[in-house]
Design a protein around this motif. Structure first.
Motif, PDB file in Angstrom:
ATOM      1  N   SER A 131      47.967 131.869  20.724  1.00  0.00           N
ATOM      2  CA  SER A 131      46.798 131.262  18.854  1.00  0.00           C
ATOM      3  C   SER A 131      45.750 132.713  18.897  1.00  0.00           C
ATOM      4  CB  SER A 131      46.510 130.501  18.799  1.00  0.00           C
ATOM      5  OG  SER A 131      46.215 130.422  17.521  1.00  0.00           O
ATOM      6  N   PRO A 132      45.788 134.222  18.452  1.00  0.00           N
ATOM      7  CA  PRO A 132      44.994 134.973  18.645  1.00  0.00           C
ATOM      8  C   PRO A 132      43.983 134.255  17.434  1.00  0.00           C
ATOM      9  CG  PRO A 132      47.126 135.708  18.119  1.00  0.00           C
ATOM     10  CD  PRO A 132      47.709 134.515  17.526  1.00  0.00           C
ATOM     11  N   SER A 133      42.155 134.797  18.455  1.00  0.00           N
ATOM     12  CA  SER A 133      41.247 134.911  17.637  1.00  0.00           C
ATOM     13  C   SER A 133      40.552 134.554  16.001  1.00  0.00           C
ATOM     14  CB  SER A 133      40.438 135.012  18.439  1.00  0.00           C
ATOM     15  OG  SER A 133      40.556 136.630  18.559  1.00  0.00           O
ATOM     16  N   ASP A 134      42.013 135.974  15.785  1.00  0.00           N
ATOM     17  CA  ASP A 134      41.972 136.279  14.157  1.00  0.00           C
ATOM     18  C   ASP A 134      42.997 135.682  13.413  1.00  0.00           C
ATOM     19  OD1 ASP A 134      43.692 137.271  15.327  1.00  0.00           O
ATOM     20  OD2 ASP A 134      42.934 139.159  14.290  1.00  0.00           O
ATOM     21  N   HIS A 135      43.337 134.712  14.045  1.00  0.00           N
ATOM     22  CA  HIS A 135      44.753 134.096  12.721  1.00  0.00           C
ATOM     23  C   HIS A 135      43.959 132.855  12.832  1.00  0.00           C
ATOM     24  CE1 HIS A 135      48.236 132.343  12.696  1.00  0.00           C
ATOM     25  NE2 HIS A 135      48.882 133.086  13.024  1.00  0.00           N
ATOM     26  N   ALA A 136      44.350 132.491  11.625  1.00  0.00           N
ATOM     27  CA  ALA A 136      44.358 131.092  11.043  1.00  0.00           C
ATOM     28  C   ALA A 136      44.365 130.295  11.644  1.00  0.00           C
ATOM     29  CB  ALA A 136      44.166 130.718   9.368  1.00  0.00           C
ATOM     30  N   VAL A 137      45.165 129.678  12.481  1.00  0.00           N
ATOM     31  CA  VAL A 137      45.704 128.604  12.918  1.00  0.00           C
ATOM     32  C   VAL A 137      44.852 128.091  14.046  1.00  0.00           C
ATOM     33  CG1 VAL A 137      47.680 127.705  14.824  1.00  0.00           C
ATOM     34  CG2 VAL A 137      47.614 128.742  12.364  1.00  0.00           C
ATOM     35  N   ARG A 138      44.908 129.321  14.709  1.00  0.00           N
ATOM     36  CA  ARG A 138      42.773 129.646  16.166  1.00  0.00           C
ATOM     37  C   ARG A 138      41.836 128.314  15.406  1.00  0.00           C
ATOM     38  NH1 ARG A 138      42.798 131.791  20.575  1.00  0.00           N
ATOM     39  NH2 ARG A 138      40.802 131.710  21.725  1.00  0.00           N
ATOM     40  N   PHE A 165      41.811 124.469  16.096  1.00  0.00           N
ATOM     41  CA  PHE A 165      41.864 124.769  17.806  1.00  0.00           C
ATOM     42  C   PHE A 165      40.045 124.887  17.847  1.00  0.00           C
ATOM     43  CE2 PHE A 165      46.296 126.099  18.024  1.00  0.00           C
ATOM     44  CZ  PHE A 165      47.008 125.004  18.458  1.00  0.00           C
ATOM     45  N   ASP A 166      39.316 125.703  17.168  1.00  0.00           N
ATOM     46  CA  ASP A 166      37.859 125.881  17.929  1.00  0.00           C
ATOM     47  C   ASP A 166      37.346 124.877  16.593  1.00  0.00           C
ATOM     48  OD1 ASP A 166      38.429 128.440  18.817  1.00  0.00           O
ATOM     49  OD2 ASP A 166      38.196 129.226  17.272  1.00  0.00           O
ATOM     50  N   ILE A 167      37.359 124.177  15.708  1.00  0.00           N
ATOM     51  CA  ILE A 167      37.233 123.039  14.890  1.00  0.00           C
ATOM     52  C   ILE A 167      37.595 121.971  15.314  1.00  0.00           C
ATOM     53  CG2 ILE A 167      37.186 121.569  12.602  1.00  0.00           C
ATOM     54  CD1 ILE A 167      37.508 124.824  12.094  1.00  0.00           C
ATOM     55  N   THR A 168      38.316 121.231  16.566  1.00  0.00           N
ATOM     56  CA  THR A 168      38.370 120.126  16.991  1.00  0.00           C
ATOM     57  C   THR A 168      38.412 120.732  18.395  1.00  0.00           C
ATOM     58  OG1 THR A 168      41.311 120.990  17.679  1.00  0.00           O
ATOM     59  CG2 THR A 168      40.594 119.479  15.434  1.00  0.00           C
ATOM     60  N   HIS A 169      37.769 121.346  18.793  1.00  0.00           N
ATOM     61  CA  HIS A 169      37.729 121.129  20.659  1.00  0.00           C
ATOM     62  C   HIS A 169      38.406 121.251  21.688  1.00  0.00           C
ATOM     63  CE1 HIS A 169      33.271 121.389  19.028  1.00  0.00           C
ATOM     64  NE2 HIS A 169      33.708 120.469  18.863  1.00  0.00           N
ATOM     65  N   LEU A 170      39.228 121.729  20.616  1.00  0.00           N
ATOM     66  CA  LEU A 170      40.847 122.302  21.676  1.00  0.00           C
ATOM     67  C   LEU A 170      40.971 123.586  22.440  1.00  0.00           C
ATOM     68  CD1 LEU A 170      43.146 119.549  20.046  1.00  0.00           C
ATOM     69  CD2 LEU A 170      42.349 118.559  21.881  1.00  0.00           C
ATOM     70  N   THR A 171      40.279 124.378  22.198  1.00  0.00           N
ATOM     71  CA  THR A 171      40.757 125.168  22.916  1.00  0.00           C
ATOM     72  C   THR A 171      40.554 125.640  23.978  1.00  0.00           C
ATOM     73  OG1 THR A 171      39.535 126.699  20.638  1.00  0.00           O
ATOM     74  CG2 THR A 171      40.451 127.817  22.152  1.00  0.00           C
ATOM     75  N   LEU A 191      43.817 122.360  26.400  1.00  0.00           N
ATOM     76  CA  LEU A 191      44.700 123.404  25.734  1.00  0.00           C
ATOM     77  C   LEU A 191      44.816 124.472  26.265  1.00  0.00           C
ATOM     78  CD1 LEU A 191      45.855 121.301  22.253  1.00  0.00           C
ATOM     79  CD2 LEU A 191      46.764 120.847  24.333  1.00  0.00           C
ATOM     80  N   SER A 192      44.053 125.200  26.625  1.00  0.00           N
ATOM     81  CA  SER A 192      44.199 126.359  27.255  1.00  0.00           C
ATOM     82  C   SER A 192      44.940 127.470  26.312  1.00  0.00           C
ATOM     83  CB  SER A 192      45.092 126.339  28.621  1.00  0.00           C
ATOM     84  OG  SER A 192      44.688 125.578  29.617  1.00  0.00           O
ATOM     85  N   VAL A 193      43.960 127.982  24.839  1.00  0.00           N
ATOM     86  CA  VAL A 193      44.393 128.366  23.885  1.00  0.00           C
ATOM     87  C   VAL A 193      44.493 129.827  24.512  1.00  0.00           C
ATOM     88  CG1 VAL A 193      44.219 128.771  21.827  1.00  0.00           C
ATOM     89  CG2 VAL A 193      43.955 127.029  22.135  1.00  0.00           C
ATOM     90  N   VAL A 194      44.657 130.340  24.527  1.00  0.00           N
ATOM     91  CA  VAL A 194      44.127 132.018  24.883  1.00  0.00           C
ATOM     92  C   VAL A 194      44.606 133.069  23.738  1.00  0.00           C
ATOM     93  CG1 VAL A 194      45.093 132.208  27.307  1.00  0.00           C
ATOM     94  CG2 VAL A 194      46.791 132.581  26.236  1.00  0.00           C
ATOM     95  N   ASP A 195      44.264 134.510  23.510  1.00  0.00           N
ATOM     96  CA  ASP A 195      45.097 134.779  22.300  1.00  0.00           C
ATOM     97  C   ASP A 195      45.980 136.424  22.746  1.00  0.00           C
ATOM     98  OD1 ASP A 195      41.994 135.225  20.744  1.00  0.00           O
ATOM     99  OD2 ASP A 195      41.173 136.440  22.730  1.00  0.00           O
ATOM    100  N   SER A 196      46.389 135.807  23.734  1.00  0.00           N
ATOM    101  CA  SER A 196      47.624 137.118  23.466  1.00  0.00           C
ATOM    102  C   SER A 196      48.523 136.278  25.301  1.00  0.00           C
ATOM    103  CB  SER A 196      47.415 138.328  24.260  1.00  0.00           C
ATOM    104  OG  SER A 196      47.259 138.575  25.573  1.00  0.00           O
ATOM    105  N   ILE A 197      49.948 136.304  25.028  1.00  0.00           N
ATOM    106  CA  ILE A 197      50.897 136.375  25.909  1.00  0.00           C
ATOM    107  C   ILE A 197      50.234 136.440  27.022  1.00  0.00           C
ATOM    108  CG2 ILE A 197      53.296 136.625  26.550  1.00  0.00           C
ATOM    109  CD1 ILE A 197      53.401 135.296  24.655  1.00  0.00           C
ATOM    110  N   ASP A 198      50.479 138.165  26.803  1.00  0.00           N
ATOM    111  CA  ASP A 198      50.280 139.463  28.013  1.00  0.00           C
ATOM    112  C   ASP A 198      48.598 137.869  28.952  1.00  0.00           C
ATOM    113  OD1 ASP A 198      51.160 140.359  28.229  1.00  0.00           O
ATOM    114  OD2 ASP A 198      50.300 142.505  27.539  1.00  0.00           O
TER     115      ASP A 198
END
Length: 132
Positions: free
Chosen positions: A101-108, A111-117, A120-127
């Motif tokens: 979930s890219p950091s500039d995306h509203a969905v991100r 995750f940030d607000i709920t402290h799940l980033t 849940l191992s949320v990253v910016d890109s497939i790479d």
């Protein structure tokens, strides 16, 4: 007070995006030892169970499951719940789990607000997801 302001902004951004008529889709592919599940559209109480089933489905010899939310326009608490349950289920089988979930995306913001980033191992890109 700051949290409420952040939550209100995230909800507002999601509501703006949610008015689009992007149909819900799930696409699965294989990249090396990883299964990549791309989700398109909204993940809500109607579609979250389908996402959870796709994540938890038999992944044969996969060592990692990557859920790409780049094209997701909205997600609610049922989506977060499904993702947390899937992460726990995969961990029991020693399968790594990443969310894109890219950091500039509203969905991100959700995750940030709920402290799940982090959990849940949320990253910016497939790479990024495939590199770890």
């Amino acid at each position: 007070m700051t949290i409420r302001g952040s939550v209100a902004r995230a909800i507002s951004q999601q509501n703006d995006a949610a008015v689009s008529d992007i149909p819900f889709q799930l696409r699965s592919s294989r990249v090396g030892d990883a299964v990549v599940l791309a989700v398109v559209g909204e993940i809500d109480m109607a579609t979250a169970p389908e996402v959870e089933r796709a994540i938890d489905g038999g992944h044969d010899d996969a060592r990692r499951v990557v859920v790409d939310l780049t094209e997701v326009t909205f997600l609610d608490s049922s989506a977060l719940n499904a993702l947390v349950h899937s992460q726990r289920n995969l961990a029991e089988h020693d399968i790594a789990f990443r969310i894109v979930s890219p950091s500039d995306h509203a969905v991100r913001n959700v995750f940030d607000i709920t402290h799940l980033t982090g959990p849940l191992s949320v990253v910016d890109s497939i790479d990024d997801a495939l590199a770890h």
